[in-house]
Design a protein around this motif. Structure first.
Motif, PDB file in Angstrom:
ATOM      1  N   THR A  30       0.831  -1.211   0.000  1.00 44.52           N
ATOM      2  CA  THR A  30       0.000   0.000   0.000  1.00 44.52           C
ATOM      3  C   THR A  30       0.865   1.260   0.000  1.00 44.52           C
ATOM      4  O   THR A  30       0.336   2.369  -0.023  1.00 44.52           O
ATOM      5  CB  THR A  30      -0.940   0.016   1.218  1.00 44.52           C
ATOM      6  N   LYS A  31       2.181   1.067   0.018  1.00 42.27           N
ATOM      7  CA  LYS A  31       3.120   2.178  -0.100  1.00 42.27           C
ATOM      8  C   LYS A  31       4.289   1.711  -0.972  1.00 42.27           C
ATOM      9  O   LYS A  31       4.617   0.528  -0.986  1.00 42.27           O
ATOM     10  CB  LYS A  31       3.648   2.622   1.271  1.00 42.27           C
ATOM     11  N   LEU A  32       4.910   2.642  -1.660  1.00 40.24           N
ATOM     12  CA  LEU A  32       6.077   2.315  -2.468  1.00 40.24           C
ATOM     13  C   LEU A  32       7.278   2.103  -1.566  1.00 40.24           C
ATOM     14  O   LEU A  32       7.629   2.980  -0.769  1.00 40.24           O
ATOM     15  CB  LEU A  32       6.375   3.444  -3.454  1.00 40.24           C
ATOM     16  N   ASP A  33       7.920   0.952  -1.670  1.00 41.69           N
ATOM     17  CA  ASP A  33       9.144   0.722  -0.915  1.00 41.69           C
ATOM     18  C   ASP A  33      10.352   1.095  -1.770  1.00 41.69           C
ATOM     19  O   ASP A  33      10.211   1.581  -2.907  1.00 41.69           O
ATOM     20  CB  ASP A  33       9.219  -0.718  -0.416  1.00 41.69           C
ATOM     21  N   LYS A  34      11.538   0.869  -1.261  1.00 44.81           N
ATOM     22  CA  LYS A  34      12.765   1.223  -1.986  1.00 44.81           C
ATOM     23  C   LYS A  34      12.834   0.527  -3.336  1.00 44.81           C
ATOM     24  O   LYS A  34      13.243   1.128  -4.343  1.00 44.81           O
ATOM     25  CB  LYS A  34      13.992   0.847  -1.144  1.00 44.81           C
ATOM     26  N   THR A  70       3.223   7.381  -1.573  1.00 44.14           N
ATOM     27  CA  THR A  70       1.920   7.031  -2.142  1.00 44.14           C
ATOM     28  C   THR A  70       1.499   7.947  -3.286  1.00 44.14           C
ATOM     29  O   THR A  70       0.336   7.919  -3.693  1.00 44.14           O
ATOM     30  CB  THR A  70       0.819   7.065  -1.057  1.00 44.14           C
ATOM     31  N   THR A  71       2.426   8.741  -3.815  1.00 45.51           N
ATOM     32  CA  THR A  71       2.045   9.702  -4.852  1.00 45.51           C
ATOM     33  C   THR A  71       3.073   9.735  -5.979  1.00 45.51           C
ATOM     34  O   THR A  71       4.266   9.880  -5.738  1.00 45.51           O
ATOM     35  CB  THR A  71       1.896  11.127  -4.282  1.00 45.51           C
ATOM     36  N   LEU A  72       2.577   9.617  -7.213  1.00 46.95           N
ATOM     37  CA  LEU A  72       3.411   9.687  -8.405  1.00 46.95           C
ATOM     38  C   LEU A  72       2.959  10.854  -9.273  1.00 46.95           C
ATOM     39  O   LEU A  72       1.783  11.249  -9.252  1.00 46.95           O
ATOM     40  CB  LEU A  72       3.287   8.400  -9.226  1.00 46.95           C
ATOM     41  N   LEU A  73       3.884  11.388 -10.068  1.00 43.59           N
ATOM     42  CA  LEU A  73       3.577  12.484 -10.973  1.00 43.59           C
ATOM     43  C   LEU A  73       4.080  12.110 -12.368  1.00 43.59           C
ATOM     44  O   LEU A  73       5.277  11.893 -12.570  1.00 43.59           O
ATOM     45  CB  LEU A  73       4.237  13.774 -10.487  1.00 43.59           C
ATOM     46  N   LEU A  74       3.152  12.023 -13.305  1.00 43.19           N
ATOM     47  CA  LEU A  74       3.448  11.590 -14.664  1.00 43.19           C
ATOM     48  C   LEU A  74       3.235  12.747 -15.634  1.00 43.19           C
ATOM     49  O   LEU A  74       2.107  13.202 -15.820  1.00 43.19           O
ATOM     50  CB  LEU A  74       2.526  10.414 -15.031  1.00 43.19           C
TER      51      LEU A  74
END
Length: 205
Positions: A30-34, A70-74
């Motif tokens: 549920t979260k981005l890890d390394k 938890t946030t990406l920007l494309l």
């Protein structure tokens, strides 16, 4: 007689596909890890899925920015203005992304909800050679997980010995010309010119 009745319930599906166990069931984050962040940083290509459309997106490796866990920007560069995916997002913000790295058989899948951002302060850091994207897609992650290598191994996608000779297919401009009733030579010329002009405008050639 064969039974061609489509499967229309989860129960019917699970009669054929037992629930996953072990690693397949436990790998969802549920979260981005390394490891997820490293994968995204090396990826120059992804497929964006919306309700009703899929669209390829590509740029320099790491073109998708990880703002936080938890946030990406494309960034969305200039294109043909069909905006099929964006129209779908306005109606339903649920999206899925599949990240690819050339030569790597695994893929990274991200599911979440998206919003379209036009704020110049947000877009400026995403500029390529001084040109900011038209908009950006901010994706709020709901789940992420690595997808195993079997599809790539079966397809031999990265194996040069199995790459298709481009001459096996009619050039794309001629395909489109046939589809819209255009003169094939004129269609190919206009297609090539549109690609060349777009790449030049972005400073990529």
């Amino acid at each position: 007689m064969p039974d061609d009745t489509p499967l229309t319930s989860l129960e019917a599906l699970r009669e054929i596909y037992p629930p996953p166990k072990g690693r397949p069931a436990e790998k969802t984050l549920t979260k981005l890890d390394k490891h997820c962040k490293d994968f995204i940083a090396l990826s120059p290509f992804l497929v964006l899925g919306t309700v009703g459309d899929t669209s390829p997106k590509g740029d320099e490796p790491g073109f998708v920015t990880v703002l936080d866990d938890t946030t990406l920007l494309l960034p969305d560069r200039k294109g043909n203005n069909r905006i099929d995916s964006f129209q779908n997002i306005v109606e339903d913000p649920q999206v899925s992304l599949i990240f690819f790295i050339p030569g790597v058989n695994e893929t990274l899948r991200v599911n979440g909800r998206a919003e379209i951002i036009a704020d110049p302060d947000v877009l400026e850091p995403l500029s390529f050679k001084g040109q900011p994207p038209v908009t950006a897609l901010k994706v709020h992650l709901e789940e992420a997980f690595l997808h195993c290598a079997k599809a790539m191994i079966r397809s031999k996608l990265w194996d040069p010995d199995h790459h298709v000779d481009r001459k096996a297919l009619v050039p794309a401009g001629r395909m489109m010309a046939d589809q819209i009733g255009q003169n094939p030579d004129e269609g190919q010329a206009s297609y090539d010119e549109a690609i060349r002009t777009s790449m030049e405008d972005e400073g990529r050639v």
